[in-house]
Design a protein around this motif. Structure first.
Motif, mmCIF file in Angstrom:
data_model
loop_
_atom_site.group_PDB
_atom_site.id
_atom_site.type_symbol
_atom_site.label_atom_id
_atom_site.label_comp_id
_atom_site.label_asym_id
_atom_site.label_seq_id
_atom_site.Cartn_x
_atom_site.Cartn_y
_atom_site.Cartn_z
ATOM 1 N N LYS A 35 0.798 -1.203 0.018
ATOM 2 C CA LYS A 35 -0.104 -0.019 0.178
ATOM 3 C C LYS A 35 0.819 1.107 0.142
ATOM 4 O O LYS A 35 2.120 1.177 0.478
ATOM 5 C CB LYS A 35 -0.765 -0.049 1.337
ATOM 6 N N ALA A 36 0.433 2.326 -0.663
ATOM 7 C CA ALA A 36 1.129 3.498 -0.660
ATOM 8 C C ALA A 36 0.149 4.635 -0.906
ATOM 9 O O ALA A 36 -0.951 4.397 -1.103
ATOM 10 C CB ALA A 36 2.101 3.508 -1.846
ATOM 11 N N THR A 37 0.718 6.056 -0.691
ATOM 12 C CA THR A 37 -0.232 7.047 -0.787
ATOM 13 C C THR A 37 0.727 8.270 -1.752
ATOM 14 O O THR A 37 1.904 8.086 -1.640
ATOM 15 C CB THR A 37 -0.468 7.608 0.536
ATOM 16 N N LEU A 38 0.077 8.875 -2.201
ATOM 17 C CA LEU A 38 0.674 10.082 -3.130
ATOM 18 C C LEU A 38 -0.299 11.380 -3.501
ATOM 19 O O LEU A 38 -1.512 10.834 -3.103
ATOM 20 C CB LEU A 38 1.432 9.719 -4.324
ATOM 21 N N SER A 39 0.115 12.266 -3.691
ATOM 22 C CA SER A 39 -0.789 13.394 -4.117
ATOM 23 C C SER A 39 -0.793 13.566 -5.633
ATOM 24 O O SER A 39 0.214 13.423 -6.260
ATOM 25 C CB SER A 39 -0.312 14.690 -3.313
ATOM 26 N N PHE A 40 -2.113 14.024 -6.159
ATOM 27 C CA PHE A 40 -2.205 14.161 -7.619
ATOM 28 C C PHE A 40 -2.860 15.529 -7.604
ATOM 29 O O PHE A 40 -3.715 15.902 -6.923
ATOM 30 C CB PHE A 40 -3.370 13.329 -8.028
ATOM 31 N N ASP A 41 -2.419 16.343 -8.858
ATOM 32 C CA ASP A 41 -3.211 17.576 -9.170
ATOM 33 C C ASP A 41 -3.779 17.127 -10.420
ATOM 34 O O ASP A 41 -3.154 16.758 -11.443
ATOM 35 C CB ASP A 41 -2.026 18.428 -9.505
ATOM 36 N N CYS A 42 -5.065 17.246 -10.612
ATOM 37 C CA CYS A 42 -5.919 16.906 -11.728
ATOM 38 C C CYS A 42 -6.309 18.078 -12.648
ATOM 39 O O CYS A 42 -7.585 18.098 -13.226
ATOM 40 C CB CYS A 42 -6.883 15.962 -11.385
#
Length: 155
Positions: A35-42
């Motif tokens: 499992k991992a997390t990250l940030s996205f700019d859409c």
């Protein structure tokens, strides 16, 4: 005659010993972390955090993704979101995981997609770089704005 019996008994003993050794051998490692997390700019669709979950079965791998970076203005039926997750591969290449599996998403709900299918080799290190989601013919393209935490998926 005794010699033949001894040979068969020895053969069976060696076979049982080998089977026991294999049964006690550690299982092959799967993807880590799983499992991992990250940030996205859409862009105009928003920005936010994404949660990724990866699994592996031999060279086949899947990644499921949920992100609050994109919310749906309308209800979305199950299996109607087409997604492509692009990942940096071993720091020198890219690979994609694709699919159109998703749960039903209520109006105002965050987009969840997956499992997205891809192919991996032993030792591949993959880190998400972008996500493309197509819903109702509208394409949202998201770019990772942070590295995966706790780190890349290693298969």
């Amino acid at each position: 005659m005794k010699h033949g019996t001894f040979g068969i008994g020895t053969f069976l003993g060696v076979g049982l010993l080998a089977a026991g050794t294999l049964a006690m051998a550690p299982a092959a490692q799967a993807v880590t972390p799983d499992k991992a997390t990250l940030s996205f700019d859409c862009g105009s669709f928003g920005s936010g955090t994404a949660n990724l979950a990866a699994t592996q079965d031999g060279t086949a791998a899947t990644i499921s993704l949920a992100t609050d970076a994109i919310t749906s203005p309308l209800p979305i039926s199950a299996n109607s979101v087409k997604s492509t997750l692009t990942l940096a591969k071993n720091g020198t290449d890219t690979t994609t995981f694709t699919g159109n599996a998703n749960p039903a998403i209520p109006a105002g709900g965050a987009v969840s997609t997956g499992p997205l299918d891809g192919t991996v080799a032993v030792g591949d290190s993959l880190e998400a770089t972008s996500l493309t989601v197509v819903v109702f013919g509208i394409t949202a393209t998201c770019t990772a704005t942070s590295p995966q935490n706790p780190g890349p998926f290693v298969f």
